[in-house]
Design a protein around this motif. Structure first.
Motif, PDB file in Angstrom:
ATOM      1  N   PHE A   1       0.712  -1.321  -0.057  1.00  0.00           N
ATOM      2  CA  PHE A   1      -0.002   0.016  -0.063  1.00  0.00           C
ATOM      3  C   PHE A   1       0.904   1.218   0.150  1.00  0.00           C
ATOM      4  O   PHE A   1       0.538   2.250  -0.567  1.00  0.00           O
ATOM      5  N   ALA A   2       2.075   1.185   0.663  1.00  0.00           N
ATOM      6  CA  ALA A   2       2.926   2.574   0.729  1.00  0.00           C
ATOM      7  C   ALA A   2       3.746   2.531  -0.461  1.00  0.00           C
ATOM      8  O   ALA A   2       4.063   3.814  -1.029  1.00  0.00           O
ATOM      9  N   SER A   3       3.378   1.660  -1.533  1.00  0.00           N
ATOM     10  CA  SER A   3       3.947   2.125  -2.903  1.00  0.00           C
ATOM     11  C   SER A   3       2.968   2.652  -3.828  1.00  0.00           C
ATOM     12  O   SER A   3       3.526   3.293  -4.968  1.00  0.00           O
TER      13      SER A   3
ATOM     14  N   ASP B   1      -9.241 -18.165   5.229  1.00  0.00           N
ATOM     15  CA  ASP B   1     -10.329 -17.242   4.861  1.00  0.00           C
ATOM     16  C   ASP B   1     -10.414 -16.935   3.530  1.00  0.00           C
ATOM     17  O   ASP B   1      -9.174 -16.773   2.950  1.00  0.00           O
ATOM     18  N   PRO B   2     -11.285 -16.396   2.801  1.00  0.00           N
ATOM     19  CA  PRO B   2     -11.345 -15.774   1.400  1.00  0.00           C
ATOM     20  C   PRO B   2     -10.795 -14.540   1.470  1.00  0.00           C
ATOM     21  O   PRO B   2     -10.718 -13.725   2.088  1.00  0.00           O
ATOM     22  N   ALA B   3      -9.834 -14.130   0.499  1.00  0.00           N
ATOM     23  CA  ALA B   3      -9.263 -13.124   0.100  1.00  0.00           C
ATOM     24  C   ALA B   3     -10.100 -12.139  -0.429  1.00  0.00           C
ATOM     25  O   ALA B   3     -10.030 -11.806  -1.859  1.00  0.00           O
ATOM     26  N   ASP B   4     -10.951 -11.389   0.213  1.00  0.00           N
ATOM     27  CA  ASP B   4     -11.739 -10.470  -0.345  1.00  0.00           C
ATOM     28  C   ASP B   4     -11.569  -8.997  -0.073  1.00  0.00           C
ATOM     29  O   ASP B   4     -12.456  -8.071  -0.202  1.00  0.00           O
ATOM     30  N   GLY B   5     -10.089  -8.650   0.318  1.00  0.00           N
ATOM     31  CA  GLY B   5      -9.969  -7.379   0.580  1.00  0.00           C
ATOM     32  C   GLY B   5      -8.566  -7.355   1.460  1.00  0.00           C
ATOM     33  O   GLY B   5      -7.969  -8.485   1.605  1.00  0.00           O
ATOM     34  N   PHE B   6      -8.157  -6.372   1.721  1.00  0.00           N
ATOM     35  CA  PHE B   6      -7.109  -6.231   2.581  1.00  0.00           C
ATOM     36  C   PHE B   6      -7.049  -5.130   3.518  1.00  0.00           C
ATOM     37  O   PHE B   6      -7.999  -4.200   3.370  1.00  0.00           O
ATOM     38  N   TRP B   7      -6.034  -4.995   4.570  1.00  0.00           N
ATOM     39  CA  TRP B   7      -6.051  -4.260   5.731  1.00  0.00           C
ATOM     40  C   TRP B   7      -4.777  -3.214   5.698  1.00  0.00           C
ATOM     41  O   TRP B   7      -3.799  -3.561   5.203  1.00  0.00           O
ATOM     42  N   VAL B   8      -5.095  -1.730   6.152  1.00  0.00           N
ATOM     43  CA  VAL B   8      -4.161  -1.032   6.059  1.00  0.00           C
ATOM     44  C   VAL B   8      -4.059  -0.473   7.850  1.00  0.00           C
ATOM     45  O   VAL B   8      -5.003  -0.175   7.898  1.00  0.00           O
ATOM     46  N   ILE B   9      -2.947  -0.529   8.284  1.00  0.00           N
ATOM     47  CA  ILE B   9      -2.751  -0.444   9.665  1.00  0.00           C
ATOM     48  C   ILE B   9      -2.656   1.069   9.913  1.00  0.00           C
ATOM     49  O   ILE B   9      -1.704   1.664   9.433  1.00  0.00           O
ATOM     50  N   ASP B  10      -3.595   1.884  10.507  1.00  0.00           N
ATOM     51  CA  ASP B  10      -3.671   3.020  10.770  1.00  0.00           C
ATOM     52  C   ASP B  10      -3.020   3.609  12.168  1.00  0.00           C
ATOM     53  O   ASP B  10      -2.223   4.588  12.344  1.00  0.00           O
ATOM     54  N   LYS B  11      -2.987   2.758  12.993  1.00  0.00           N
ATOM     55  CA  LYS B  11      -2.672   2.856  14.331  1.00  0.00           C
ATOM     56  C   LYS B  11      -2.652   1.480  15.178  1.00  0.00           C
ATOM     57  O   LYS B  11      -3.374   0.684  15.184  1.00  0.00           O
ATOM     58  N   GLY B  12      -1.302   1.248  15.905  1.00  0.00           N
ATOM     59  CA  GLY B  12      -1.176   0.171  16.660  1.00  0.00           C
ATOM     60  C   GLY B  12      -0.206  -0.790  15.788  1.00  0.00           C
ATOM     61  O   GLY B  12       0.290  -0.657  14.836  1.00  0.00           O
ATOM     62  N   GLN B  13      -0.339  -2.198  16.179  1.00  0.00           N
ATOM     63  CA  GLN B  13       0.401  -3.061  15.498  1.00  0.00           C
ATOM     64  C   GLN B  13      -0.275  -4.209  15.437  1.00  0.00           C
ATOM     65  O   GLN B  13      -1.356  -4.546  16.367  1.00  0.00           O
TER      66      GLN B  13
ATOM     67  N   ALA C   1       0.154   8.711  -3.932  1.00  0.00           N
ATOM     68  CA  ALA C   1      -0.473   9.427  -2.790  1.00  0.00           C
ATOM     69  C   ALA C   1      -2.176   9.440  -3.246  1.00  0.00           C
ATOM     70  O   ALA C   1      -3.100   9.428  -2.352  1.00  0.00           O
ATOM     71  N   PRO C   2      -2.413   9.962  -4.476  1.00  0.00           N
ATOM     72  CA  PRO C   2      -4.011  10.112  -4.770  1.00  0.00           C
ATOM     73  C   PRO C   2      -4.519   9.054  -4.784  1.00  0.00           C
ATOM     74  O   PRO C   2      -5.671   8.712  -4.564  1.00  0.00           O
ATOM     75  N   LEU C   3      -4.018   7.855  -5.310  1.00  0.00           N
ATOM     76  CA  LEU C   3      -4.569   6.377  -5.228  1.00  0.00           C
ATOM     77  C   LEU C   3      -4.743   5.935  -3.622  1.00  0.00           C
ATOM     78  O   LEU C   3      -5.847   5.414  -3.441  1.00  0.00           O
ATOM     79  N   GLN C   4      -3.896   6.231  -2.730  1.00  0.00           N
ATOM     80  CA  GLN C   4      -3.970   5.796  -1.429  1.00  0.00           C
ATOM     81  C   GLN C   4      -5.143   6.560  -0.891  1.00  0.00           C
ATOM     82  O   GLN C   4      -6.153   5.962  -0.230  1.00  0.00           O
ATOM     83  N   ALA C   5      -5.518   7.827  -1.257  1.00  0.00           N
ATOM     84  CA  ALA C   5      -6.568   8.700  -0.586  1.00  0.00           C
ATOM     85  C   ALA C   5      -7.615   8.221  -1.114  1.00  0.00           C
ATOM     86  O   ALA C   5      -8.728   8.303  -0.550  1.00  0.00           O
ATOM     87  N   GLU C   6      -7.835   7.920  -2.761  1.00  0.00           N
ATOM     88  CA  GLU C   6      -8.988   7.437  -3.003  1.00  0.00           C
ATOM     89  C   GLU C   6      -9.419   6.142  -2.533  1.00  0.00           C
ATOM     90  O   GLU C   6     -10.563   5.984  -2.089  1.00  0.00           O
ATOM     91  N   LEU C   7      -8.200   5.371  -2.440  1.00  0.00           N
ATOM     92  CA  LEU C   7      -8.925   3.748  -1.591  1.00  0.00           C
ATOM     93  C   LEU C   7      -9.435   4.033  -0.234  1.00  0.00           C
ATOM     94  O   LEU C   7     -10.270   3.563   0.285  1.00  0.00           O
ATOM     95  N   ARG C   8      -8.707   4.946   0.560  1.00  0.00           N
ATOM     96  CA  ARG C   8      -9.119   5.154   2.065  1.00  0.00           C
ATOM     97  C   ARG C   8     -10.783   5.780   1.870  1.00  0.00           C
ATOM     98  O   ARG C   8     -11.409   5.519   2.801  1.00  0.00           O
ATOM     99  N   GLN C   9     -10.876   6.749   0.868  1.00  0.00           N
ATOM    100  CA  GLN C   9     -12.088   7.298   0.896  1.00  0.00           C
ATOM    101  C   GLN C   9     -13.163   6.224   0.639  1.00  0.00           C
ATOM    102  O   GLN C   9     -14.562   6.668   1.055  1.00  0.00           O
ATOM    103  N   LYS C  10     -13.105   5.338  -0.058  1.00  0.00           N
ATOM    104  CA  LYS C  10     -14.071   4.307  -0.394  1.00  0.00           C
ATOM    105  C   LYS C  10     -14.044   3.058   0.410  1.00  0.00           C
ATOM    106  O   LYS C  10     -14.687   2.309   0.119  1.00  0.00           O
ATOM    107  N   SER C  11     -13.228   3.117   1.557  1.00  0.00           N
ATOM    108  CA  SER C  11     -13.209   1.960   2.600  1.00  0.00           C
ATOM    109  C   SER C  11     -13.686   2.311   3.662  1.00  0.00           C
ATOM    110  O   SER C  11     -14.246   3.423   4.125  1.00  0.00           O
TER     111      SER C  11
ATOM    112  N   ASP D   1       1.683   0.231   7.329  1.00  0.00           N
ATOM    113  CA  ASP D   1       2.017  -1.152   6.810  1.00  0.00           C
ATOM    114  C   ASP D   1       0.465  -1.739   6.249  1.00  0.00           C
ATOM    115  O   ASP D   1      -0.638  -1.338   6.947  1.00  0.00           O
ATOM    116  N   SER D   2       0.565  -2.727   5.529  1.00  0.00           N
ATOM    117  CA  SER D   2      -0.671  -3.077   4.911  1.00  0.00           C
ATOM    118  C   SER D   2      -0.587  -4.738   4.645  1.00  0.00           C
ATOM    119  O   SER D   2       0.786  -5.284   4.502  1.00  0.00           O
ATOM    120  N   PHE D   3      -1.534  -5.475   4.806  1.00  0.00           N
ATOM    121  CA  PHE D   3      -1.473  -7.038   4.566  1.00  0.00           C
ATOM    122  C   PHE D   3      -2.632  -7.616   4.017  1.00  0.00           C
ATOM    123  O   PHE D   3      -3.767  -7.021   3.956  1.00  0.00           O
TER     124      PHE D   3
END
Length: 232
Positions: A24-26, A55-67, A29-39, A89-91
């Motif tokens: 996600f870090a790659s 589990d089915p892979a129907d999406g991914f997570w972006v960590i905003d705070k914590g570990q 910035a505009p794409l990151q913002a767009e994804l966040r806005q729609k998530s 980070d994202s996974f």
């Protein structure tokens, strides 16, 4: 011996046990913002699982705070940790891209805040950003190279130096002294040894003046010295 110092303010859990950047870090910035806005933004408490193997892979997570720690929970409920990730980070993207089920369990390490990006949202956004695909390939290559390097190193390094390598990943480019809010059990899981072995390794690093143990956290005062010792 471990110190009994109690901090007046808790240390924010922001460290990560890997060096390669997250996918996600790659993204631009505009794409990151767009994804966040729609998530969707979600919160989890310590010990809650975000995903399980299979589990089915129907999406991914972006960590905003914590570990978040990722690994494998065995039949006895014991979590064998492979990675610890922090803010930014994202996974889960690889499973989405490869269209296969989750291969790791993910557990909140303390209170966390994350953004859930659905597979549909990511696919639609990336369709309009061909340059992102090239950047993703670079990040994937870095992640694979780090995994191979770690495999070779871990086969030959004694526990104290394996521990030093993990600690340096948490330190990254943070200004010393670096305080790490991480438990001995989590460190033991990360390098695949017993808690007793970790305690012994920490004692060795502390005796060398490379690490200082306190109540609930470690302090690395001179990461450069720790890196030189690890490579010696």
């Amino acid at each position: 011996m471990p110190k009994s110092l109690q901090l007046s303010e808790p240390i924010e859990n922001i460290g990560r046990s890997v060096g390669a950047p997250a996918l996600f870090a790659s993204f631009p910035a505009p794409l990151q913002a767009e994804l966040r806005q729609k998530s969707v933004r979600r919160q989890f408490s310590a010990g809650q699982f975000l995903q399980h193997r299979g589990d089915p892979a129907d999406g991914f997570w972006v960590i905003d705070k914590g570990q978040v720690k990722l690994g494998h929970q065995d039949a006895h409920g014991i979590m064998h940790v492979l990675f610890i990730l922090g803010p930014g980070d994202s996974f889960g993207e690889l499973a989405c891209l490869g269209q296969f089920s989750r291969v790791l369990d993910a557990e909140a390490l303390g209170k966390v805040e994350l953004t859930w990006v659905s597979d549909k949202t990511m696919s639609e956004a990336m369709a309009d950003s061909p340059d992102t695909s090239r950047e993703m390939l670079k990040i994937l290559a870095k992640q694979l190279q780090e995994a191979l390097d770690n495999l070779l190193v871990f086969r030959n390094m004694p526990a104290p130096k394996r521990l030093a390598q993990r600690l340096l990943a948490f330190v990254a480019d943070r200004e010393p002294p670096v305080k790490l809010a991480i438990k001995q059990q989590e460190l033991a899981e990360l390098i695949g040894v017993s808690r007793m072995t970790i305690a012994s390794a920490l004692s060795e690093l502390e005796a060398l003046g490379l690490v200082t143990r306190h109540y609930g956290h470690l302090v690395i005062t001179d990461p450069t010295a720790l890196r030189h010792w690890m490579k010696s």
